[in-house]
Design an enzyme around this catalytic site. Sequence first.
Site, PDB file in Angstrom:
ATOM      1  N   THR A 173       0.841  -1.201   0.000  1.00 53.99           N
ATOM      2  CA  THR A 173       0.000   0.000   0.000  1.00 53.99           C
ATOM      3  C   THR A 173       0.876   1.251   0.000  1.00 53.99           C
ATOM      4  OG1 THR A 173      -1.748  -1.171   1.191  1.00 53.99           O
ATOM      5  CG2 THR A 173      -1.800   1.235   1.300  1.00 53.99           C
ATOM      6  N   ASN A 198      -6.935 -10.107  -6.508  1.00 53.07           N
ATOM      7  CA  ASN A 198      -6.923 -10.743  -5.190  1.00 53.07           C
ATOM      8  C   ASN A 198      -8.247 -11.380  -4.804  1.00 53.07           C
ATOM      9  OD1 ASN A 198      -7.314  -7.768  -5.203  1.00 53.07           O
ATOM     10  ND2 ASN A 198      -7.989  -8.133  -3.109  1.00 53.07           N
ATOM     11  N   GLN A 237      -0.269 -10.363  -5.419  1.00 51.40           N
ATOM     12  CA  GLN A 237      -0.750 -11.754  -5.354  1.00 51.40           C
ATOM     13  C   GLN A 237       0.115 -12.722  -6.157  1.00 51.40           C
ATOM     14  OE1 GLN A 237      -3.062 -12.999  -3.393  1.00 51.40           O
ATOM     15  NE2 GLN A 237      -3.867 -11.080  -2.593  1.00 51.40           N
ATOM     16  N   SER A 240       4.428  -7.486  -1.252  1.00 46.77           N
ATOM     17  CA  SER A 240       4.201  -7.492   0.187  1.00 46.77           C
ATOM     18  C   SER A 240       4.566  -8.866   0.753  1.00 46.77           C
ATOM     19  CB  SER A 240       2.715  -7.197   0.415  1.00 46.77           C
ATOM     20  OG  SER A 240       2.468  -7.020   1.765  1.00 46.77           O
ATOM     21  N   HIS A 275       3.919 -10.513   3.453  1.00 43.89           N
ATOM     22  CA  HIS A 275       2.987 -11.393   4.172  1.00 43.89           C
ATOM     23  C   HIS A 275       2.119 -12.225   3.234  1.00 43.89           C
ATOM     24  CE1 HIS A 275      -0.944  -9.082   4.048  1.00 43.89           C
ATOM     25  NE2 HIS A 275      -0.127  -8.085   3.774  1.00 43.89           N
ATOM     26  N   THR A 286      14.687   4.437   9.903  1.00 42.57           N
ATOM     27  CA  THR A 286      15.572   3.288  10.146  1.00 42.57           C
ATOM     28  C   THR A 286      14.927   2.002   9.645  1.00 42.57           C
ATOM     29  OG1 THR A 286      16.499   4.423  12.041  1.00 42.57           O
ATOM     30  CG2 THR A 286      16.822   2.034  11.963  1.00 42.57           C
ATOM     31  N   CYS A 324      -9.582  -6.839   3.233  1.00 45.42           N
ATOM     32  CA  CYS A 324      -9.930  -5.623   3.953  1.00 45.42           C
ATOM     33  C   CYS A 324     -11.443  -5.484   4.087  1.00 45.42           C
ATOM     34  CB  CYS A 324      -9.367  -4.411   3.220  1.00 45.42           C
ATOM     35  SG  CYS A 324      -7.812  -4.773   2.432  1.00 45.42           S
TER      36      CYS A 324
HETATM   37  N1  PLP Z   1      -2.781  -5.244  -3.546  1.00 47.16           N
HETATM   38  C1  PLP Z   1      -3.369  -6.433  -3.488  1.00 47.16           C
HETATM   39  C2  PLP Z   1      -3.782  -7.102  -4.759  1.00 47.16           C
HETATM   40  C3  PLP Z   1      -3.611  -7.059  -2.254  1.00 47.16           C
HETATM   41  O1  PLP Z   1      -4.203  -8.243  -2.211  1.00 47.16           O
HETATM   42  C4  PLP Z   1      -3.216  -6.384  -1.077  1.00 47.16           C
HETATM   43  C5  PLP Z   1      -3.494  -6.967   0.257  1.00 47.16           C
HETATM   44  O2  PLP Z   1      -4.624  -7.283   0.605  1.00 47.16           O
HETATM   45  C6  PLP Z   1      -2.572  -5.139  -1.195  1.00 47.16           C
HETATM   46  C7  PLP Z   1      -2.382  -4.592  -2.438  1.00 47.16           C
HETATM   47  C8  PLP Z   1      -2.094  -4.384   0.010  1.00 47.16           C
HETATM   48  O3  PLP Z   1      -0.894  -4.948   0.472  1.00 47.16           O
HETATM   49  P1  PLP Z   1      -0.298  -4.552   1.913  1.00 47.16           P
HETATM   50  O4  PLP Z   1      -0.974  -5.436   2.893  1.00 47.16           O
HETATM   51  O5  PLP Z   1       1.171  -4.852   1.827  1.00 47.16           O
HETATM   52  O6  PLP Z   1      -0.539  -3.119   2.101  1.00 47.16           O
END
Ligand code: PLP
Length: 373
Positions: free
Chosen positions: A72, A151, A179, A199, A201, A237, A325
């Site tokens: 994000t 996603n 993704q 990302s 995670h 940092t 989300c």
């Molecule tokens: N873009 C997509 C396609 C995602 O699935 C997500 C997470 O749900 C994001 C962006 C946002 O990623 P982050 O959790 O690193 O902000």
Amino acid sequence: MQKVYLDNAATTPIRQEVIAEMISVMQSDYGNPSSTHSIGRSAKAVIETSRKTIAKYLHCNAQEIIFTSSATEATNWILRSAVKDFGVKRIITSKQEHHATLYTVQALQEEFGIQVDFLKTLPDGSLDYNQLSDFLSADIKTIVSLMHVNNETGVVHNLEKIGVLCHQNKALFHCDTVQSIGKTELDLQQLPIDFLVASAHKFHGPKGIGFAFVRKNLVLQPMFFGGEQEKGWRAGTESVHQIAGMAKALQLSYDNLANERDYITDLKNYCFDRLSEAFPAVKQNGTDTFYNILNVLLPFSPEKTTMILFNLDMKGIAVSRGSACQSGSIKPSHVLAEMLSEEDLKKPSLRISFSHFNTKTEIDYLVKVLKEI
Ligand code: PLP
């Protein structure tokens, strides 16, 4: 109670090896990477080795990888800098993008009065590339922001095609690969992409860390001001252990990709077959979908729709209705709203997303619980 985690598009469990790596870095490499003494230099070395590891798997230069706190953040930074610093006057995107993109674009439109054009999503979830070509024929400084794998539906978009169209028309191309990074090969020497975001995670790494790829010669302006970290583009940092964890997670994802992809593909097919046996009218939302995401429209009555996630949760099953989300929200998914009829939108659609940690026994349990609802 049995816990079944089938929401891997929202986030993924961290691999044990990644946790071990992070603990080791926290114990041994606690220096500030900006310090000039050996303890600081050792932390700096962890960061630079991680950067090289990530670059190696994506076939780019280490200098093109910039660490951020999330995808994000990376998307906000890139799109804002494109408008403010590159003189971009128009963004072409689509309504099936993640809110990280959609809300950033909306904010930039309000703040800078730029033009925003949305590409049409077709009923199968794909994008209208002819329309993209038409849009790009107008002579206006443009950045195109389109995702690789959606996603919610898992629909895969054609990066090669989009990138070539962009470059033929001198538009910049920003791609949300959140993704797909770590789950499919991406060769940035071949792909005509200017910026991408990822990302950790989502590929069995830690939360709160991600990165941007910014192609050489594209000079963005900082989003934060402060120290000289990350070429002065992202002051603050660095989170050394998270960066190391992310690199380890990416390395393991790519080293195990062939086996894990086969395994997950088989699980997804198994899941759809079992669902089709149990509910012959079940339909998949989207075609040409990625191997770890299955979005299905269940032939349940609208009354059951609101209860379905709750019922699954009560039985220990984690799946999602829309994007992560939006879980728990009563609004229909903004992605499915682009694809489905009003009538189908009222029925329950479930996003089931898999990882190599899932088993067929878990899928049998999911189907059994769904049958009881
Ligand atoms: N873009 C997509 C396609 C995602 O699935 C997500 C997470 O749900 C994001 C962006 C946002 O990623 P982050 O959790 O690193 O902000």
